[in-house]
Write a protein that holds these residues in place. Sequence first.
Motif, PDB file in Angstrom:
ATOM      1  N   ARG A  64       0.814  -1.208   0.000  1.00 12.82           N
ATOM      2  CA  ARG A  64       0.000   0.000   0.000  1.00 12.82           C
ATOM      3  C   ARG A  64       0.852   1.264   0.000  1.00 12.82           C
ATOM      4  NH1 ARG A  64      -5.239   0.071   0.897  1.00 12.82           N
ATOM      5  NH2 ARG A  64      -5.139   1.982   2.129  1.00 12.82           N
ATOM      6  N   ALA A  65       1.988   1.225   0.672  1.00 11.58           N
ATOM      7  CA  ALA A  65       2.820   2.423   0.783  1.00 11.58           C
ATOM      8  C   ALA A  65       3.677   2.656  -0.459  1.00 11.58           C
ATOM      9  CB  ALA A  65       3.711   2.322   2.018  1.00 11.58           C
ATOM     10  N   TYR A  66       4.178   1.563  -1.044  1.00 10.99           N
ATOM     11  CA  TYR A  66       5.174   1.717  -2.113  1.00 10.99           C
ATOM     12  C   TYR A  66       4.821   0.985  -3.405  1.00 10.99           C
ATOM     13  CZ  TYR A  66       7.788   2.908   2.107  1.00 10.99           C
ATOM     14  OH  TYR A  66       8.183   3.451   3.311  1.00 10.99           O
ATOM     15  N   GLY A  67       3.695   0.259  -3.415  1.00 14.96           N
ATOM     16  CA  GLY A  67       3.374  -0.528  -4.596  1.00 14.96           C
ATOM     17  C   GLY A  67       4.270  -1.738  -4.754  1.00 14.96           C
ATOM     18  N   GLU A  68       4.923  -2.142  -3.688  1.00 16.81           N
ATOM     19  CA  GLU A  68       5.864  -3.270  -3.726  1.00 16.81           C
ATOM     20  C   GLU A  68       5.104  -4.589  -3.746  1.00 16.81           C
ATOM     21  OE1 GLU A  68       9.396  -3.042  -1.096  1.00 16.81           O
ATOM     22  OE2 GLU A  68       8.575  -4.864  -0.186  1.00 16.81           O
ATOM     23  N   SER A  69       5.535  -5.532  -4.561  1.00 20.73           N
ATOM     24  CA  SER A  69       4.876  -6.837  -4.612  1.00 20.73           C
ATOM     25  C   SER A  69       4.946  -7.516  -3.243  1.00 20.73           C
ATOM     26  CB  SER A  69       5.546  -7.750  -5.642  1.00 20.73           C
ATOM     27  OG  SER A  69       5.026  -9.075  -5.533  1.00 20.73           O
ATOM     28  N   PRO A  70       3.809  -8.034  -2.762  1.00 25.62           N
ATOM     29  CA  PRO A  70       3.832  -8.737  -1.480  1.00 25.62           C
ATOM     30  C   PRO A  70       4.475 -10.116  -1.552  1.00 25.62           C
ATOM     31  CG  PRO A  70       1.606  -8.015  -2.086  1.00 25.62           C
ATOM     32  CD  PRO A  70       2.457  -7.919  -3.308  1.00 25.62           C
ATOM     33  N   TRP A  71       4.748 -10.580  -2.759  1.00 27.66           N
ATOM     34  CA  TRP A  71       5.161 -11.971  -2.923  1.00 27.66           C
ATOM     35  C   TRP A  71       6.628 -12.065  -3.308  1.00 27.66           C
ATOM     36  CZ3 TRP A  71       1.939 -14.813  -0.551  1.00 27.66           C
ATOM     37  CH2 TRP A  71       0.613 -14.389  -0.439  1.00 27.66           C
ATOM     38  N   LYS A  72       7.423 -12.618  -2.402  1.00 31.94           N
ATOM     39  CA  LYS A  72       8.845 -12.781  -2.621  1.00 31.94           C
ATOM     40  C   LYS A  72       9.102 -14.072  -3.390  1.00 31.94           C
ATOM     41  CE  LYS A  72       9.865 -10.585   1.850  1.00 31.94           C
ATOM     42  NZ  LYS A  72      10.455 -10.783   3.197  1.00 31.94           N
ATOM     43  N   GLN A  73      10.158 -14.053  -4.190  1.00 29.47           N
ATOM     44  CA  GLN A  73      10.657 -15.248  -4.885  1.00 29.47           C
ATOM     45  C   GLN A  73       9.527 -16.147  -5.408  1.00 29.47           C
ATOM     46  OE1 GLN A  73      13.235 -16.719  -1.752  1.00 29.47           O
ATOM     47  NE2 GLN A  73      11.625 -17.926  -0.801  1.00 29.47           N
ATOM     48  N   ASP A  74       8.576 -15.526  -6.115  1.00 32.56           N
ATOM     49  CA  ASP A  74       7.414 -16.296  -6.569  1.00 32.56           C
ATOM     50  C   ASP A  74       7.514 -16.719  -8.029  1.00 32.56           C
ATOM     51  OD1 ASP A  74       7.025 -13.819  -7.746  1.00 32.56           O
ATOM     52  OD2 ASP A  74       4.868 -13.776  -7.388  1.00 32.56           O
ATOM     53  N   HIS A  75       8.697 -16.620  -8.638  1.00 32.33           N
ATOM     54  CA  HIS A  75       8.836 -17.031 -10.026  1.00 32.33           C
ATOM     55  C   HIS A  75      10.291 -17.402 -10.297  1.00 32.33           C
ATOM     56  CE1 HIS A  75       9.991 -12.794 -10.029  1.00 32.33           C
ATOM     57  NE2 HIS A  75      10.705 -13.039 -11.111  1.00 32.33           N
ATOM     58  N   LEU A  76      10.480 -18.050 -11.438  1.00 30.00           N
ATOM     59  CA  LEU A  76      11.825 -18.357 -11.936  1.00 30.00           C
ATOM     60  C   LEU A  76      12.063 -17.478 -13.160  1.00 30.00           C
ATOM     61  CD1 LEU A  76      11.740 -22.263 -11.765  1.00 30.00           C
ATOM     62  CD2 LEU A  76      12.603 -20.671 -10.039  1.00 30.00           C
TER      63      LEU A  76
END
Length: 532
Positions: free
Chosen positions: A55-67
Amino acid sequence: MKSIEADILIVGSGITAALMAARLSETTRRAITVVEAGKPSTPFSERTRARERYRAYGESPWKQDHLDDQNAYGTTWGFSPSMCVGGLAMHWGGVSPRYSPEDFKTRSLFGIGDDWPYTYEELDPFYQEAEERMGVAGEQGPAELDPRGKPYPLPPLPLNYNLAQLQGWATKAGIATWSTPSAKNSIQYAGRAQCQRCDTCYPVCPTGAKYSPDFTWDTLVADKKVTLVTETLVRRLVADPRSGRIVRATGNRTDASGEEVTITAKSFVLAAGFVWSPHLLLLSRDDAHPNGLANSSGLVGRYLAGHRNIGAQLSLPMELYPGINAQHSLVSKQFMRGSPKGRYLRHDLRIWESSVGREPRLRGDDGAPLFGDALLADWRKRAKGATARVRAYYDVLPDRESKLVLDEGKRNRFGDPMPNVTFKDAQESEAQRAWQEEELRNLFRRMAKAGGGEILVMRNNAGDLGQEHPAGGCRMGDDRATSVVDGWGRAHDHENLWVAGAPAQPTASCCNGTLTFVAVGLRTAAALAKEG
């Protein structure tokens, strides 16, 4: 080289795989191993903080979720980057409608498309099971529009003031609406909290009220009911050239080691979605199967299905309060149950409250900065009245050339060609697309008129290059010449190979498909459990 032995091997760890594994762990004593190419993403304990940063920065909440090197190319919805434990449903919105009975027999009813090898009524108990395992909160609409065998497991998410007013407007327009079914707890359920309307269901629920597959995996692993192997990419299935039975899967670790991995099993289940399941079958070509496994029909990767939408923003002369749980909505299946005589059009309908044009702003119409009382006065003025968002997904019948192929020019670190996806409408859908979309615009115009309002904007989905809620690529059917798997998901060509969920579907209806993907997978799990 690492070697793994299992009775049942499930490739993929998304929502279909998770709930199939749960069912199989209860109905068979066979050892179940699940292989996932990616890692676990953001754990539940970190999601409140992840939401704050989103909400503050538009940062993805999901870490390391892809290759980074494991991507599908081509049209927009063919891009399938979510490779993590839980898959794409780690950040889905939770919307969980069923298809309608007509979806299973378009050929019989309308003379177009293809019938499924079973009916809505036969899938009903698996729909119910999926709803119970996820915890779907829902309100049954009028029985003639929204048939089901049993009530929803959870009461519906209540309509807020805004949606109650919009429901009255829809009624004036002659449209029956009700609370959208969602895999969000309307009451405490399965050890998870009641929804408190954080309004960030997509992309992240911080409370655990919305179902995500990691809840199932955490329980299954803790109870030692399955073995979950992460960071392992299955790159080939190997078939016995004489019997056709799959004897092993081979691949590599996706960590820095890149170690080779071999997995032997008695039964193999592909639950990796509409991209990666057919992709693996095509990669697994050999001398006995030069076009890939399960592909004697030539239909692996073919008949990719989905739907498109038309949406609109409408201004209405009523008083709403913008920003109250904008992710919940009204739904109608009124237009899914039939089609205009002589032409084919079936669609769903969703209605949301909207704050478009009514948000606070820092500059006025003249571009001058707004401060203090002037800013508040401007907001109060523009917040008067109401805006509604409406959207209709409409059914698109797939063509044989709606397909996934191997792209020899794009390869991953192991040298495997990546999938390239192209959607193509069947001739009967292509011929009617312009008329179908204008009919939806006319519906929105009639709705606006019924409420004494006006259309602000109408448009197709932004970047509409492909289709939404995609399925297909390993379509099911009774005839092995025109399908890849039978009605239970078993490959016609390999008795111990199963394809589960979305890839097996002949069509993709005109509503969000996740619940149906899971129900189809649970039906496959029921058949697999009978094997011993």
